[in-house]
Design a protein around this motif. Structure first.
Motif, PDB file in Angstrom:
ATOM      1  N   LYS A 181       1.243  -1.253   0.187  1.00 16.81           N
ATOM      2  CA  LYS A 181      -0.135  -0.181  -0.115  1.00 16.81           C
ATOM      3  C   LYS A 181       0.441   0.821  -0.138  1.00 16.81           C
ATOM      4  O   LYS A 181       0.815   2.163  -0.735  1.00 16.81           O
ATOM      5  CB  LYS A 181      -0.878  -0.400   1.176  1.00 16.81           C
ATOM      6  CG  LYS A 181      -2.081  -0.780   1.250  1.00 16.81           C
ATOM      7  CD  LYS A 181      -3.124  -0.978   2.135  1.00 16.81           C
ATOM      8  CE  LYS A 181      -3.268  -2.440   2.678  1.00 16.81           C
ATOM      9  NZ  LYS A 181      -5.028  -2.209   3.329  1.00 16.81           N
ATOM     10  N   LEU A 182       1.816   0.992   0.792  1.00 16.03           N
ATOM     11  CA  LEU A 182       3.045   2.348   0.574  1.00 16.03           C
ATOM     12  C   LEU A 182       3.461   2.476  -0.478  1.00 16.03           C
ATOM     13  O   LEU A 182       3.303   3.772  -1.020  1.00 16.03           O
ATOM     14  CB  LEU A 182       4.079   1.878   1.648  1.00 16.03           C
ATOM     15  CG  LEU A 182       4.018   2.405   2.770  1.00 16.03           C
ATOM     16  CD1 LEU A 182       5.347   1.595   4.227  1.00 16.03           C
ATOM     17  CD2 LEU A 182       3.439   3.703   3.664  1.00 16.03           C
ATOM     18  N   PHE A 183       3.964   1.865  -0.546  1.00 14.68           N
ATOM     19  CA  PHE A 183       4.776   1.658  -2.411  1.00 14.68           C
ATOM     20  C   PHE A 183       3.475   1.913  -3.794  1.00 14.68           C
ATOM     21  O   PHE A 183       3.827   3.048  -4.615  1.00 14.68           O
ATOM     22  CB  PHE A 183       5.418   0.003  -3.216  1.00 14.68           C
ATOM     23  CG  PHE A 183       6.501  -0.106  -2.526  1.00 14.68           C
ATOM     24  CD1 PHE A 183       7.849   1.621  -2.947  1.00 14.68           C
ATOM     25  CD2 PHE A 183       6.888  -0.183  -1.384  1.00 14.68           C
ATOM     26  CE1 PHE A 183       8.967   1.899  -1.803  1.00 14.68           C
ATOM     27  CE2 PHE A 183       7.975  -0.558  -0.628  1.00 14.68           C
ATOM     28  CZ  PHE A 183       9.552   0.652  -1.100  1.00 14.68           C
ATOM     29  N   LYS A 184       2.038   2.372  -3.528  1.00 11.46           N
ATOM     30  CA  LYS A 184       1.340   2.200  -4.026  1.00 11.46           C
ATOM     31  C   LYS A 184       0.946   3.901  -4.134  1.00 11.46           C
ATOM     32  O   LYS A 184       0.148   4.636  -5.131  1.00 11.46           O
ATOM     33  CB  LYS A 184       0.348   1.365  -4.104  1.00 11.46           C
ATOM     34  CG  LYS A 184      -0.458   0.161  -4.424  1.00 11.46           C
ATOM     35  CD  LYS A 184      -1.286  -0.482  -4.435  1.00 11.46           C
ATOM     36  CE  LYS A 184      -1.437  -1.388  -5.257  1.00 11.46           C
ATOM     37  NZ  LYS A 184      -3.191  -2.541  -4.529  1.00 11.46           N
ATOM     38  N   LEU A 185       1.815   5.039  -3.517  1.00 14.96           N
ATOM     39  CA  LEU A 185       1.643   5.960  -3.164  1.00 14.96           C
ATOM     40  C   LEU A 185       2.772   6.779  -3.485  1.00 14.96           C
ATOM     41  O   LEU A 185       2.491   7.864  -3.336  1.00 14.96           O
ATOM     42  CB  LEU A 185       1.589   6.426  -1.527  1.00 14.96           C
ATOM     43  CG  LEU A 185       0.282   5.517  -0.731  1.00 14.96           C
ATOM     44  CD1 LEU A 185       0.518   5.662   1.377  1.00 14.96           C
ATOM     45  CD2 LEU A 185      -1.123   6.153  -1.369  1.00 14.96           C
ATOM     46  N   LYS A 186       3.560   5.902  -4.556  1.00 15.88           N
ATOM     47  CA  LYS A 186       4.722   6.380  -4.869  1.00 15.88           C
ATOM     48  C   LYS A 186       4.638   8.178  -5.582  1.00 15.88           C
ATOM     49  O   LYS A 186       4.981   8.616  -6.304  1.00 15.88           O
ATOM     50  CB  LYS A 186       6.109   6.025  -5.742  1.00 15.88           C
ATOM     51  CG  LYS A 186       4.397   5.572  -7.110  1.00 15.88           C
ATOM     52  CD  LYS A 186       5.306   4.389  -7.353  1.00 15.88           C
ATOM     53  CE  LYS A 186       4.332   3.019  -8.823  1.00 15.88           C
ATOM     54  NZ  LYS A 186       5.141   2.031  -9.397  1.00 15.88           N
ATOM     55  N   ASN A 187       3.078   8.185  -5.934  1.00 13.70           N
ATOM     56  CA  ASN A 187       3.053   9.463  -6.705  1.00 13.70           C
ATOM     57  C   ASN A 187       2.060  10.165  -6.143  1.00 13.70           C
ATOM     58  O   ASN A 187       1.811  11.494  -6.858  1.00 13.70           O
ATOM     59  CB  ASN A 187       1.748   8.982  -8.035  1.00 13.70           C
ATOM     60  CG  ASN A 187       3.106   8.010  -9.120  1.00 13.70           C
ATOM     61  OD1 ASN A 187       3.632   8.141  -9.278  1.00 13.70           O
ATOM     62  ND2 ASN A 187       1.550   7.083  -9.717  1.00 13.70           N
TER      63      ASN A 187
END
Length: 224
Positions: A181-187
């Motif tokens: 979930k954290l890495f999906k927030l990269k943008n």
């Protein structure tokens, strides 16, 4: 004669020392919830490191005492290596909690999504539960030894082991889920903050791993 008895029956048994050491692990672990609450409320958490340092000092004294006892013992229910392996993993657990606090002092994450905050806090509570079960396992080891490895007490230890392994598996699954979930927030979230929060999650998972290592070693002792 007195020296002979001291070698056979030390004033403080190794299982009692392991139990005292596990209590220090529990005291350190219990801080995790407060640490996370304070951190996500924007408060300084460095003071918790000072408290954990005191537990580390006490733990080192117990470890030294345990080593001294095993240099004198002529007989024991389990080997020196087993006892030292247990206390090594318990030491590593306290160290990991200290590393966790110190890491949190290095960065402040602003605007962290509430869902992520909630899941990290839930993970922290699961880690505390794992440490509690580890402590129960160490306490049960003492009962198993004092009961001369009673089948009933051995079964209790087996049940604790099963519960810890199940919880550790859940901890890993939740930790990986949070990471995804954290890495999906990269943008939308700062890349440094994403990596930072993921490292927090990894450290929490590592603490749970140490608790499981203790329980697994104890099971090896009672099943050998």
């Amino acid at each position: 004669m007195k020296r002979f008895l001291e070698r056979m029956f030390p004033e403080t048994s190794p299982t009692t020392l392991l139990e005292h050491h596990a209590e220090l692990c529990m005291k350190s672990g219990n801080l995790i919830k407060k640490i996370l609450d304070d951190y996500f409320n924007g408060e300084d958490v460095l003071r918790y490191s000072e408290e954990i340092d005191k537990y580390e000092t006490e733990a080192d004294k117990i470890k030294t005492h345990l080593r001294e006892i095993y240099t004198k013992l002529r007989w024991s229910y389990f080997d020196r290596i087993d006892a030292l392996e247990i206390i090594h993993n318990q030491d590593a657990l306290i160290d990991a909690v200290d590393d966790f606090v110190k890491l949190l002092t290095m960065n402040t994450v602003e605007d962290c999504p509430g869902e992520i905050v909630g899941e990290i806090k839930s993970l922290g509570e699961m880690v505390i539960d794992a440490i509690q079960m580890m402590k129960a396992s160490v306490e049960e080891l003492k009962v198993v030894v004092e009961s001369d490895f009673s089948p009933q007490e051995v079964r209790k230890e087996d049940n604790i082991t099963f519960d810890v392994e199940k919880d550790e598996s859940r901890t890993d699954s939740i930790g990986i889920s949070i990471g995804k979930k954290l890495f999906k927030l990269k943008n939308s979230l700062n890349a440094v903050d994403i990596i930072f929060l993921n490292n927090i999650v990894i450290l929490l998972m590592r603490i749970a791993d140490r608790a499981e290592n203790v329980v697994e070693r104890i099971r090896m002792i009672i099943r050998s």
